[in-house]
Design an enzyme around this catalytic site. Structure first.
Site, mmCIF file in Angstrom:
data_model
loop_
_atom_site.group_PDB
_atom_site.id
_atom_site.type_symbol
_atom_site.label_atom_id
_atom_site.label_comp_id
_atom_site.label_asym_id
_atom_site.label_seq_id
_atom_site.Cartn_x
_atom_site.Cartn_y
_atom_site.Cartn_z
ATOM 1 N N ASN A 165 0.697 -1.302 -0.046
ATOM 2 C CA ASN A 165 -0.203 -0.072 0.046
ATOM 3 C C ASN A 165 1.077 1.293 -0.032
ATOM 4 O O ASN A 165 2.007 1.108 -0.056
ATOM 5 C CB ASN A 165 -0.845 0.055 1.167
ATOM 6 C CG ASN A 165 -0.356 -0.070 2.571
ATOM 7 O OD1 ASN A 165 0.444 0.755 2.808
ATOM 8 N ND2 ASN A 165 -0.604 -1.174 3.214
ATOM 9 N N ALA A 181 1.270 1.149 11.510
ATOM 10 C CA ALA A 181 1.728 0.614 10.379
ATOM 11 C C ALA A 181 0.315 0.228 9.683
ATOM 12 O O ALA A 181 -0.750 0.243 10.413
ATOM 13 C CB ALA A 181 2.286 -0.868 10.685
ATOM 14 N N LYS A 228 8.408 -16.850 -11.186
ATOM 15 C CA LYS A 228 7.759 -15.634 -11.674
ATOM 16 C C LYS A 228 6.504 -16.075 -12.507
ATOM 17 O O LYS A 228 6.676 -16.957 -13.281
ATOM 18 C CB LYS A 228 8.871 -14.760 -12.509
ATOM 19 C CG LYS A 228 8.124 -13.672 -12.908
ATOM 20 C CD LYS A 228 9.054 -12.658 -14.143
ATOM 21 C CE LYS A 228 8.235 -11.658 -14.480
ATOM 22 N NZ LYS A 228 9.045 -10.852 -15.659
ATOM 23 N N ASP A 265 -5.074 -10.072 12.577
ATOM 24 C CA ASP A 265 -5.144 -8.677 12.761
ATOM 25 C C ASP A 265 -4.361 -8.707 14.093
ATOM 26 O O ASP A 265 -4.817 -9.090 15.225
ATOM 27 C CB ASP A 265 -6.449 -8.341 13.420
ATOM 28 C CG ASP A 265 -6.796 -7.001 13.395
ATOM 29 O OD1 ASP A 265 -6.141 -6.333 14.241
ATOM 30 O OD2 ASP A 265 -7.737 -6.432 12.725
ATOM 31 N N ILE A 266 -3.228 -8.177 13.979
ATOM 32 C CA ILE A 266 -2.312 -7.927 15.084
ATOM 33 C C ILE A 266 -2.864 -7.084 16.386
ATOM 34 O O ILE A 266 -2.699 -7.504 17.374
ATOM 35 C CB ILE A 266 -1.065 -6.934 14.645
ATOM 36 C CG1 ILE A 266 -0.424 -8.007 13.365
ATOM 37 C CG2 ILE A 266 0.182 -7.123 15.684
ATOM 38 C CD1 ILE A 266 0.801 -7.094 12.746
ATOM 39 N N PHE A 293 -4.583 2.772 14.828
ATOM 40 C CA PHE A 293 -4.923 3.849 13.814
ATOM 41 C C PHE A 293 -6.150 3.619 12.816
ATOM 42 O O PHE A 293 -6.059 1.969 12.841
ATOM 43 C CB PHE A 293 -3.837 3.893 13.057
ATOM 44 C CG PHE A 293 -2.867 5.214 13.408
ATOM 45 C CD1 PHE A 293 -2.027 5.040 14.424
ATOM 46 C CD2 PHE A 293 -2.822 6.436 12.628
ATOM 47 C CE1 PHE A 293 -1.388 6.100 14.999
ATOM 48 C CE2 PHE A 293 -2.050 7.387 13.308
ATOM 49 C CZ PHE A 293 -1.243 7.387 14.311
ATOM 50 N N LYS A 340 -14.804 0.821 14.513
ATOM 51 C CA LYS A 340 -13.560 -0.040 14.503
ATOM 52 C C LYS A 340 -13.210 0.237 16.009
ATOM 53 O O LYS A 340 -12.662 -0.904 16.686
ATOM 54 C CB LYS A 340 -12.209 0.863 13.631
ATOM 55 C CG LYS A 340 -11.273 -0.045 13.411
ATOM 56 C CD LYS A 340 -10.429 0.364 12.462
ATOM 57 C CE LYS A 340 -10.920 0.067 11.062
ATOM 58 N NZ LYS A 340 -10.480 0.592 10.039
ATOM 59 N N LYS A 388 -12.149 -2.733 18.383
ATOM 60 C CA LYS A 388 -10.750 -2.756 18.720
ATOM 61 C C LYS A 388 -10.664 -1.678 19.680
ATOM 62 O O LYS A 388 -10.039 -0.800 19.597
ATOM 63 C CB LYS A 388 -9.865 -2.399 17.513
ATOM 64 C CG LYS A 388 -9.933 -3.657 16.466
ATOM 65 C CD LYS A 388 -8.569 -3.605 15.695
ATOM 66 C CE LYS A 388 -8.981 -3.957 14.341
ATOM 67 N NZ LYS A 388 -7.745 -3.727 13.301
HETATM 68 O O1 C5P Z 1 -9.372 -2.803 10.873
HETATM 69 P P1 C5P Z 1 -8.046 -1.904 10.255
HETATM 70 O O2 C5P Z 1 -7.048 -2.665 9.582
HETATM 71 O O3 C5P Z 1 -8.649 -0.626 9.649
HETATM 72 O O4 C5P Z 1 -7.285 -1.490 11.627
HETATM 73 C C1 C5P Z 1 -6.391 -0.443 11.577
HETATM 74 C C2 C5P Z 1 -5.460 -0.650 12.731
HETATM 75 O O5 C5P Z 1 -5.228 -2.231 13.072
HETATM 76 C C3 C5P Z 1 -4.083 -0.135 12.758
HETATM 77 O O6 C5P Z 1 -3.544 0.188 13.822
HETATM 78 C C4 C5P Z 1 -3.515 -1.086 12.152
HETATM 79 O O7 C5P Z 1 -1.931 -1.209 12.389
HETATM 80 C C5 C5P Z 1 -3.964 -2.391 12.804
HETATM 81 N N1 C5P Z 1 -3.750 -3.602 11.938
HETATM 82 C C6 C5P Z 1 -3.261 -4.779 12.353
HETATM 83 N N2 C5P Z 1 -3.169 -5.991 11.679
HETATM 84 C C7 C5P Z 1 -3.798 -6.077 10.602
HETATM 85 C C8 C5P Z 1 -4.540 -4.993 10.054
HETATM 86 C C9 C5P Z 1 -4.507 -3.820 10.812
HETATM 87 O O8 C5P Z 1 -2.810 -4.669 13.526
HETATM 88 N N3 C5P Z 1 -3.734 -7.049 10.042
#
Ligand code: C5P
Length: 410
Positions: A223, A288, A302, A319-320, A337, A351, A355
């Site tokens: 991205n 991030a 490739k 989702d970290i 974020f 959101k 979270k």
């Molecule tokens: O749900 P969304 O991706 O919009 O959430 C954004 C937040 O979640 C950001 O703080 C981003 O760093 C974190 N994030 C994450 N793991 C992911 C996607 C987003 O920790 N796979």
């Protein structure tokens, strides 16, 4: 800062870069919160006049080791050493920071080698306070292996660098090497003096930048995140004296000094590093832009062009942030974020429900906004306020300072 003094003392070195004239504006901004004495190199004096710098700083400008020394009457104890009564040496002894802005390639080389063949390089060896550098030069010079090596040496010695930035250069070219904005330099110096020590002992983990998910050995899914917001937050935490770890995806930014920097590519790598560091973290800031999807199985070779389209099978990344929130201990603080193209407040609030971070920072992206931009505007959701707090358009460093200011209360 030395006790009993109202304002910190900055010894400002101005060297021979075309950006030397910008030192005048920098001095004006620095004088709002500190005493400034200027040391001008020979090359610098060809680019900006001593007189202008004297007017700006309100003090004589020092240009040579012995100019301005008071003759010592014969027989004075310790008087045999000429440096004992030279005012700039006295000032260097009590300075709270030596800031060289702009720092030329020549000056970086002198500092890396420890040369002392003019006043400024001599004072840098003499002063015991922090030394900060704001380089400015042509892109080719900045990228020259000799300069790269000198910068690395200085960084390893713990010298912080402010800039250079990417942009229009005095020579007409565009590229890296542009002097950081004087307002940006003044902001960092001011934060250092005002806030240093405030977060001493706090362990801060920041994630920044995009992630890259391989499609095949050549192509990636990624991205437009530049990492600037995360890096500014890491810098702001450093300014407060925190112990900072930065986990960053692939970006083109110089890491803020003294942070432990862990480079990652994929979301899974970022997850591994964040989960490893999180138990020893007091504050996590997830700035991030983590990819939500990765290619189910990246091709080992490739992928060849063929007739028709190409379908990629994507699977969800973990989702970290959500995972970290499940493991969070009461003493830990977490900031998330939300990057949204539309319905910013509604989507971000939703959101935040999913979270529940201590702060959820929403920003609008797309159309050149936020991503890869030096400025941003934010909407911050916090349990302390019924309505989200709007942080108006500003530089990312200033916004980072404001965000951390909100965390002082936690
Ligand atoms: O749900 P969304 O991706 O919009 O959430 C954004 C937040 O979640 C950001 O703080 C981003 O760093 C974190 N994030 C994450 N793991 C992911 C996607 C987003 O920790 N796979």
């Amino acid at each position: 800062m030395t006790s009993g003094r109202l304002k910190p003392r900055v010894l400002l070195g101005v060297s021979g870069s075309v950006a030397a004239y910008k030192a005048v504006e920098l001095i004006r901004l620095l004088r709002k919160f500190c005493e400034v004495r200027v040391v001008l190199t020979r090359a610098g004096s060809r680019l900006v006049s001593e007189k202008v710098l004297r007017e700006a700083s309100g003090f004589p400008v020092w240009t040579s080791l012995f100019k301005g020394s008071t003759p010592i009457p014969p027989g004075t104890p310790g008087g045999s050493h000429p440096l004992a009564v030279v005012p700039h040496i006295e000032f260097a002894k009590s300075a709270d920071m030596v800031l060289i802005a702009p720092a030329s390639a020549d000056l970086l080389a002198k500092l890396a080698l420890g040369l002392a063949n003019d006043l400024l390089s001599t004072l840098c060896l003499y002063a015991t306070c922090p030394l900060w550098l704001a380089p400015a030069m042509n892109t080719k010079m900045w990228n020259h292996p000799a300069v790269v090596q000198n910068v690395r040496t200085l960084r390893q010695r713990g010298v912080p660098f402010l800039g250079p930035e990417n942009g229009h250069l005095a020579c007409g070219e565009v590229g890296e090497g542009r002097f950081a904005e004087p307002s940006e330099i003044a902001l960092q110096v001011e934060s250092h003096f005002r806030l240093f020590g405030k977060w001493k002992g706090r362990r801060v983990l920041v994630t920044a930048g995009p992630t890259q998910e391989s499609i095949d050995p050549v192509r990636v899914l990624t991205n437009h995140s530049s990492g600037k917001m995360g890096f500014a937050l890491a810098q702001a935490a450093l300014n407060r004296g925190a112990e900072v770890t930065l986990v960053t995806g692939p970006v083109k930014l110089a890491p803020p000094n003294v942070a432990r920097v862990i480079g990652v590519k994929t979301a899974l790598e970022m997850r591994r590093e964040v989960l490893k560091a999180f138990p020893k973290t007091d504050l996590l800031i997830m700035a991030a832009a983590v990819a939500d999807y990765r290619v189910r199985r990246a091709s080992r070779t490739k992928i060849k062009k063929a007739r028709g389209g190409l379908s990629l099978r994507l699977v969800r990344n973990p989702d970290i942030l959500a995972e970290v929130l499940r493991r969070k201990k009461p003493f830990q603080r977490v900031v998330g974020f939300a990057a949204e193209t539309d319905h910013l407040e509604k989507n971000a609030r939703e959101k935040w429900g999913r979270k529940p971070c201590d702060l959820l920072v929403a920003n609008r992206v797309g159309g050149g906004r936020a991503f890869d931009n030096d400025q941003n505007e934010l909407l911050v959701f916090s349990p302390n306020s019924p309505r989200p707090v709007r942080l108006a358009k500003d530089s990312k460093s200033r916004l980072a300072e404001k965000l951390l200011g909100m965390l002082d209360e936690f």
